[in-house]
Design a protein around this motif. Structure first.
Motif, PDB file in Angstrom:
ATOM      1  N   HIS A  92      -2.215   2.522  -5.224  1.00 55.57           N
ATOM      2  CA  HIS A  92      -2.240   3.978  -5.040  1.00 55.57           C
ATOM      3  C   HIS A  92      -3.695   4.431  -5.197  1.00 55.57           C
ATOM      4  O   HIS A  92      -4.528   3.691  -5.722  1.00 55.57           O
ATOM      5  CB  HIS A  92      -1.327   4.660  -6.046  1.00 55.57           C
ATOM      6  N   SER A  93      -3.985   5.649  -4.755  1.00 55.51           N
ATOM      7  CA  SER A  93      -5.398   6.051  -4.703  1.00 55.51           C
ATOM      8  C   SER A  93      -5.564   7.557  -4.742  1.00 55.51           C
ATOM      9  O   SER A  93      -4.661   8.318  -4.367  1.00 55.51           O
ATOM     10  CB  SER A  93      -6.007   5.499  -3.403  1.00 55.51           C
ATOM     11  N   LEU A  94      -6.762   7.976  -5.156  1.00 48.76           N
ATOM     12  CA  LEU A  94      -7.147   9.385  -5.079  1.00 48.76           C
ATOM     13  C   LEU A  94      -7.271   9.863  -3.643  1.00 48.76           C
ATOM     14  O   LEU A  94      -7.280  11.058  -3.378  1.00 48.76           O
ATOM     15  CB  LEU A  94      -8.505   9.603  -5.761  1.00 48.76           C
ATOM     16  N   SER A  95      -7.388   8.922  -2.704  1.00 50.39           N
ATOM     17  CA  SER A  95      -7.495   9.290  -1.293  1.00 50.39           C
ATOM     18  C   SER A  95      -6.153   9.698  -0.712  1.00 50.39           C
ATOM     19  O   SER A  95      -6.058   9.956   0.487  1.00 50.39           O
ATOM     20  CB  SER A  95      -8.060   8.112  -0.486  1.00 50.39           C
ATOM     21  N   SER A  96      -5.110   9.733  -1.535  1.00 53.86           N
ATOM     22  CA  SER A  96      -3.792  10.151  -1.081  1.00 53.86           C
ATOM     23  C   SER A  96      -3.887  11.508  -0.400  1.00 53.86           C
ATOM     24  O   SER A  96      -4.805  12.287  -0.643  1.00 53.86           O
ATOM     25  CB  SER A  96      -2.826  10.240  -2.266  1.00 53.86           C
ATOM     26  N   ALA A  97      -2.911  11.787   0.443  1.00 54.02           N
ATOM     27  CA  ALA A  97      -3.002  12.967   1.304  1.00 54.02           C
ATOM     28  C   ALA A  97      -3.158  14.270   0.533  1.00 54.02           C
ATOM     29  O   ALA A  97      -3.949  15.135   0.905  1.00 54.02           O
ATOM     30  CB  ALA A  97      -1.777  13.026   2.209  1.00 54.02           C
ATOM     31  N   CYS A  98      -2.390  14.446  -0.539  1.00 56.01           N
ATOM     32  CA  CYS A  98      -2.434  15.727  -1.251  1.00 56.01           C
ATOM     33  C   CYS A  98      -3.699  15.891  -2.086  1.00 56.01           C
ATOM     34  O   CYS A  98      -4.256  16.982  -2.171  1.00 56.01           O
ATOM     35  CB  CYS A  98      -1.195  15.879  -2.136  1.00 56.01           C
ATOM     36  N   GLU A 108      -0.881  25.363  -4.366  1.00 56.45           N
ATOM     37  CA  GLU A 108      -1.845  24.585  -3.567  1.00 56.45           C
ATOM     38  C   GLU A 108      -1.219  23.304  -3.028  1.00 56.45           C
ATOM     39  O   GLU A 108      -1.439  22.939  -1.862  1.00 56.45           O
ATOM     40  CB  GLU A 108      -3.087  24.279  -4.411  1.00 56.45           C
ATOM     41  N   ILE A 109      -0.426  22.610  -3.850  1.00 54.31           N
ATOM     42  CA  ILE A 109       0.236  21.388  -3.408  1.00 54.31           C
ATOM     43  C   ILE A 109       1.227  21.684  -2.285  1.00 54.31           C
ATOM     44  O   ILE A 109       1.284  20.969  -1.268  1.00 54.31           O
ATOM     45  CB  ILE A 109       0.945  20.683  -4.585  1.00 54.31           C
ATOM     46  N   LEU A 110       2.007  22.726  -2.449  1.00 58.79           N
ATOM     47  CA  LEU A 110       2.990  23.096  -1.418  1.00 58.79           C
ATOM     48  C   LEU A 110       2.298  23.454  -0.109  1.00 58.79           C
ATOM     49  O   LEU A 110       2.785  23.107   0.974  1.00 58.79           O
ATOM     50  CB  LEU A 110       3.855  24.266  -1.909  1.00 58.79           C
ATOM     51  N   LEU A 111       1.165  24.144  -0.199  1.00 62.78           N
ATOM     52  CA  LEU A 111       0.419  24.508   1.009  1.00 62.78           C
ATOM     53  C   LEU A 111      -0.105  23.266   1.717  1.00 62.78           C
ATOM     54  O   LEU A 111      -0.021  23.166   2.953  1.00 62.78           O
ATOM     55  CB  LEU A 111      -0.741  25.437   0.643  1.00 62.78           C
ATOM     56  N   ILE A 112      -0.636  22.320   0.943  1.00 63.47           N
ATOM     57  CA  ILE A 112      -1.157  21.081   1.536  1.00 63.47           C
ATOM     58  C   ILE A 112      -0.039  20.322   2.247  1.00 63.47           C
ATOM     59  O   ILE A 112      -0.189  19.869   3.384  1.00 63.47           O
ATOM     60  CB  ILE A 112      -1.818  20.196   0.459  1.00 63.47           C
ATOM     61  N   ARG A 113       1.106  20.191   1.588  1.00 62.29           N
ATOM     62  CA  ARG A 113       2.221  19.451   2.192  1.00 62.29           C
ATOM     63  C   ARG A 113       2.736  20.153   3.440  1.00 62.29           C
ATOM     64  O   ARG A 113       3.046  19.497   4.442  1.00 62.29           O
ATOM     65  CB  ARG A 113       3.341  19.281   1.166  1.00 62.29           C
ATOM     66  N   ASP A 149       0.865  -1.182   0.000  1.00 63.44           N
ATOM     67  CA  ASP A 149       0.000   0.000   0.000  1.00 63.44           C
ATOM     68  C   ASP A 149       0.901   1.232   0.000  1.00 63.44           C
ATOM     69  O   ASP A 149       1.592   1.513   0.968  1.00 63.44           O
ATOM     70  CB  ASP A 149      -0.867  -0.041   1.263  1.00 63.44           C
ATOM     71  N   GLU A 150       0.909   1.952  -1.131  1.00 63.27           N
ATOM     72  CA  GLU A 150       1.759   3.145  -1.271  1.00 63.27           C
ATOM     73  C   GLU A 150       0.909   4.397  -1.484  1.00 63.27           C
ATOM     74  O   GLU A 150       1.310   5.344  -2.157  1.00 63.27           O
ATOM     75  CB  GLU A 150       2.743   2.938  -2.427  1.00 63.27           C
ATOM     76  N   VAL A 151      -0.256   4.398  -0.853  1.00 68.18           N
ATOM     77  CA  VAL A 151      -1.238   5.464  -1.056  1.00 68.18           C
ATOM     78  C   VAL A 151      -0.706   6.832  -0.619  1.00 68.18           C
ATOM     79  O   VAL A 151      -1.054   7.852  -1.222  1.00 68.18           O
ATOM     80  CB  VAL A 151      -2.549   5.124  -0.310  1.00 68.18           C
ATOM     81  N   TYR A 152       0.142   6.861   0.406  1.00 65.08           N
ATOM     82  CA  TYR A 152       0.611   8.156   0.915  1.00 65.08           C
ATOM     83  C   TYR A 152       1.985   8.538   0.389  1.00 65.08           C
ATOM     84  O   TYR A 152       2.724   9.285   1.025  1.00 65.08           O
ATOM     85  CB  TYR A 152       0.588   8.141   2.448  1.00 65.08           C
ATOM     86  N   GLN A 153       2.312   8.057  -0.806  1.00 63.49           N
ATOM     87  CA  GLN A 153       3.621   8.339  -1.381  1.00 63.49           C
ATOM     88  C   GLN A 153       3.857   9.817  -1.667  1.00 63.49           C
ATOM     89  O   GLN A 153       4.997  10.261  -1.785  1.00 63.49           O
ATOM     90  CB  GLN A 153       3.828   7.530  -2.660  1.00 63.49           C
TER      91      GLN A 153
END
Length: 425
Positions: A292-298, A360-365, A254-258
């Motif tokens: 992998h999934s759309l549910s990933s953190a970002c 937006e990606i940088l803010l999320i991370r 499970d590499e969903v949070y890569q």
């Protein structure tokens, strides 16, 4: 007929409610009490145990929602207030949908164009390691894909029942999925004092123990860890691959949070990349399924229900039945499939949406990293609580240090409840 509980499938009755479900029910109950005016020492409940970033207040990525909006309402293709790259991308995605509509069915394994986009993403991510669209299968979330693999593996009863080496702690849904598939959970303990690392000697111990009561055929790994936040390094991944090869175990990773690794000096390394760096002895023999999934953190698009799995070194005849099993869902929701394409192929430098997307990606991370640090400090400041710092993902796994007298009282209460249940039955 199912006029009473005795007519319900015994396997279903044996499935245990997860701690996650219990927490969700409790949060909903307390929230309802507060709404009804019941006095509490707090003003509200923030339920974050489900790992749903948008539910917790994270904003969706503009590019994703804009493209999906145009795909859902193609008249917006002529709306010049939307960025040009948004409209061009939507037009291209509509072209690969049957009838030019997101309302059409797709191939059970996913739209071929999007499977190719995913393969291209994997090649970029793994620095040139080959990937092929035919080995990529899109499903209604990564758990659906995992369930397909589990059902293909499941066989036997009693001492011959298929077992899966499973980390402890593990994703809250995994034990239920194993129960549903008719498989045995073979626990291996992650090393809390090492930041929840995978320990090779513990894997050997668990496998030996498991072979005493089932037939272990696979090992499940979560990297970055769910719910531990641990991120494996190259050496650790190599050890697990060598172990799986020696014991002839299928690797399910499970590499969903890569996309959300923030520990200092840490980086995400895919199992496939490490596998292919180990030489043909491993790269051509070890069976690997990565998820992998759309549910990933970002992305956090949990509700769109789409994920994918890549099968490596799998027998083509077995892969045929992967596709067959996915047919039971007819097809993954098309909007989710389109969002997968946007996740693996985001705006490029020079595109109109690139700057906004990057910000937006940088803010999320940054938010994930800051929240993880704040939560770690908060939990460790509470009396009787401790937690290891997270290196990635969206969870912290805490330890509650209970006084011995409370533990003893709980054991007594548990025995009493057991007797009451036996009397009721």
């Amino acid at each position: 007929m199912m006029s009473s509980l005795k007519h319900v499938n015994p396997t279903v009755k044996g499935i245990k409610e997860s701690a996650h479900s219990v927490l969700q029910s409790l949060a909903a109950h307390v929230t309802q009490e507060i709404a009804q005016g019941v006095q509490k020492p707090f003003k509200g409940v923030i339920d974050i145990n489900s790992g749903d970033p948008h539910k917790a207040g994270m904003k969706p990525i503009s590019f994703v929602r804009q493209v999906l909006a145009v795909c859902l309402h193609p008249e917006l293709l002529g709306n010049k207030t939307l960025p040009l790259d948004v409209r061009l991308r939507a037009q291209r995605l509509l072209e690969v949908c049957e009838g030019g509509s997101v309302g059409s069915y797709t191939d059970s394994s996913g739209i071929p164009h999007i499977r190719q986009s995913i393969a291209d993403f994997i090649i970029r991510r793994d620095v040139g390691v080959p990937s092929y669209a035919n080995n990529v299968f899109i499903s209604a979330g990564s758990q659906k894909g995992l369930m397909v693999i589990l059902k293909l593996l499941a066989s036997g009863e009693g001492d011959t029942q298929t077992g899966v080496l499973t980390p402890m702690p593990c994703p809250h849904t995994l034990p239920t999925l194993l129960d549903d598939a008719g498989m045995t959970l073979v626990p291996y303990q992650l090393m809390e004092d090492q930041g929840w690392a995978v320990d090779l000697s513990e894997l050997h111990r668990a496998l030996k123990c498991g072979r005493g009561h089932c037939n272990p055929r696979a090992i499940y790994i979560s990297n970055p860890g769910n719910p531990t936040g641990h991120v494996q390094d190259w050496k650790s991944i190599e050890e697990v691959i060598r172990f799986a090869a020696a014991e002839r175990l299928l690797l399910m990773v499970d590499e969903v949070y890569q996309d959300s690794v923030y520990g200092q000096g840490k980086e995400f390394l895919s199992y496939k990349r490490v596998l292919f760096e180990m030489g043909k002895e491993y790269s051509e023999t070890v069976e690997l399924v990565s998820f992998h999934s759309l549910s990933s953190a970002c992305m956090g698009e949990c509700g769109l229900r789409a994920g994918y799995m890549e099968l490596v070194n799998m027998d083509p005849e077995v892969m045929y039945f992967v596709d067959t099993m996915l047919c039971t869902d007819i097809s993954t929701p098309v909007t989710g499939q389109l969002a997968l394409d946007l996740m693996v192929k985001p705006p490029k430098p020079g595109d109109h949406s690139y700057d906004t997307y990057t910000q937006e990606i940088l803010l999320i991370r940054a938010t994930l990293s800051q929240n993880a640090q704040r939560a770690h400090e908060f939990l460790n400041d509470l009396p009787g609580m401790s937690s290891q710092p997270a290196m990635g993902g969206i969870y912290l796994y805490s330890r509650l240090h209970l006084p011995s007298d409370i533990i003893q009282k709980a054991k007594v209460q548990d025995v009493r409840m057991g007797r009451q249940l036996e009397t009721t039955i």
